[in-house]
Design an enzyme around this catalytic site. Structure first.
Site, mmCIF file in Angstrom:
data_model
loop_
_atom_site.group_PDB
_atom_site.id
_atom_site.type_symbol
_atom_site.label_atom_id
_atom_site.label_comp_id
_atom_site.label_asym_id
_atom_site.label_seq_id
_atom_site.Cartn_x
_atom_site.Cartn_y
_atom_site.Cartn_z
ATOM 1 N N HIS A 352 0.822 -1.209 0.000
ATOM 2 C CA HIS A 352 0.000 0.000 0.000
ATOM 3 C C HIS A 352 0.855 1.256 0.000
ATOM 4 O O HIS A 352 0.497 2.261 -0.614
ATOM 5 C CB HIS A 352 -0.943 -0.002 1.207
ATOM 6 C CG HIS A 352 -2.061 0.985 1.104
ATOM 7 N ND1 HIS A 352 -2.027 2.224 1.713
ATOM 8 C CD2 HIS A 352 -3.241 0.922 0.439
ATOM 9 C CE1 HIS A 352 -3.141 2.872 1.440
ATOM 10 N NE2 HIS A 352 -3.886 2.125 0.652
ATOM 11 N N CYS A 353 1.999 1.192 0.667
ATOM 12 C CA CYS A 353 2.877 2.362 0.780
ATOM 13 C C CYS A 353 3.545 2.743 -0.552
ATOM 14 O O CYS A 353 3.936 3.895 -0.731
ATOM 15 C CB CYS A 353 3.972 2.092 1.799
ATOM 16 S SG CYS A 353 3.384 1.626 3.427
#
Length: 360
Positions: A352-353
């Site tokens: 997600h990052c």
């Protein structure tokens, strides 16, 4: 009025950045780059990919994506300090006619001079506006308000999720009160209620971004990183979050349905060999052998038709399978794709990052 759609709503594309920083990906970044390519491959099955690379690495990124559908991959020469597209890329909001606008938050490497993770972040701070200009999207400058995309989640229906530990940290917006920070989020994101979880994932060097501990999987429905082990340092953090989530309603007045998504059964630690592989710049945060990495399956990413879930392998193979099974039950209309993510975690974050959605 503009508002930030939920991540699980349809995408036009995903924004990512080619990883090269030695202090995140090591002196030999090829293992991390291979993990990124696996993410590229999964994304381009259902949507376009915008990939940024600096001038010295553009051809390297081009070669790494040569096997992908050329109609899906858009390579842009935009330099950055690192590859955390979630945090340095624009946050996209959309009006009722479907028009998009990017928000360029002020970025200060997760804490600036107070507890930032590196000393020079000027290139990262310029990524959001540079991308919007290159891709043809209008954008607004939210400076001097400091925020990272990983510190917010929205449901597209008026509710935002954040953590107190991050947004109230001394290195972000120390001159603003909690109420003023909340008002800025509401104004920029088009939300009318902010849910303030107390904590995030233990030892998360971002001051505990929400995207590592709790995420919307549907309206009034979230997953929460969890452990049943009271001796685990994550236990009191997740327990505090659970108690909070059970006590609140969303912007529509609905009680939240909360699903526990267990963290890996075996903590993932930075080995001596891992530490030796890094090459840190002056002023950059370093790692120590035995340091616990902030591993969480909540750091998954929705793409069109699928969910991309971190997998850590080895002694956590059963944990990996359990996380995929839980998310498959919660997202029956999507394929759950487990992707090797140990080398991404080594950089300090996860799937997600390194991704940022562009809504349809």
């Amino acid at each position: 009025m503009y508002k930030m759609p939920a991540e699980y709503q349809p995408h036009r594309a995903t924004l990512m950045i080619w990883p090269v920083r030695p202090g995140s990906w090591g002196k030999d970044p090829r293992p991390a780059q291979a993990a990124f390519v696996r993410v590229f491959e999964a994304i381009t099955q259902g949507e376009d990919l915008y990939l940024l690379a600096g001038p010295g690495h553009l051809e390297e990124a081009r070669a790494a994506t040569a096997h992908l559908d050329p109609a899906r991959v858009h390579l842009l020469c935009i330099d950055s300090d690192d590859a955390w597209a979630r945090d340095v890329g624009p946050t996209f909001v959309q009006d009722e006619a479907g028009r998009l606008k990017g928000i360029s938050w002020r970025f200060n490497a997760w804490g600036g001079e107070v507890d930032g993770l590196y000393a020079d972040w000027q290139k990262d701070d310029a990524v959001a506006s540079a991308f919007c200009d290159a891709a043809g999207y209008p954008w607004e400058d939210a400076a001097p308000f400091v925020l990272e995309g990983g510190s917010i989640h929205t449901d597209g229906e008026g509710t935002a999720l954040v953590t107190e530990s991050c947004l109230l940290s001394a290195g972000r917006n120390p001159s603003l009160s909690r109420q003023e920070i909340e008002a800025e989020l509401c104004r920029r994101l088009g939300v009318c209620k902010v849910l303030w979880l107390p904590r995030g994932i233990y030892n998360d060097e971002t001051n505990e971004h929400v995207d590592n501990v709790c995420a919307f999987v549907g309206p009034a429905e979230v997953v929460l990183a969890w452990t049943d082990d009271p001796s685990d340092p994550q236990y009191p953090l997740s327990a505090a979050d659970l108690a909070y989530l059970q006590s609140v309603t969303d912007a529509q007045g609905r009680r939240l349905k909360i699903h526990k998504l267990p963290i890996p059964d075996h903590p993932i630690l930075c080995s001596e060999a891992d530490c030796d592989a890094y090459e840190f710049a002056p002023g950059e945060d370093t790692r120590e052998p035995g340091e616990r990495l902030a591993a969480s399956y909540v750091n998954f990413y929705f793409v069109n038709g699928a969910v991309l879930v971190p997998q850590f392998g080895g002694e956590n193979a059963a944990s990996d399978a359990r996380a995929c099974a839980i998310l498959q039950a919660l997202c029956p209309d999507r394929r759950v794709i487990g992707l090797p993510a140990r080398d991404i975690l080594q950089g300090g974050g996860n799937i997600h990052c390194i991704t940022q959605q562009i809504p349809l």
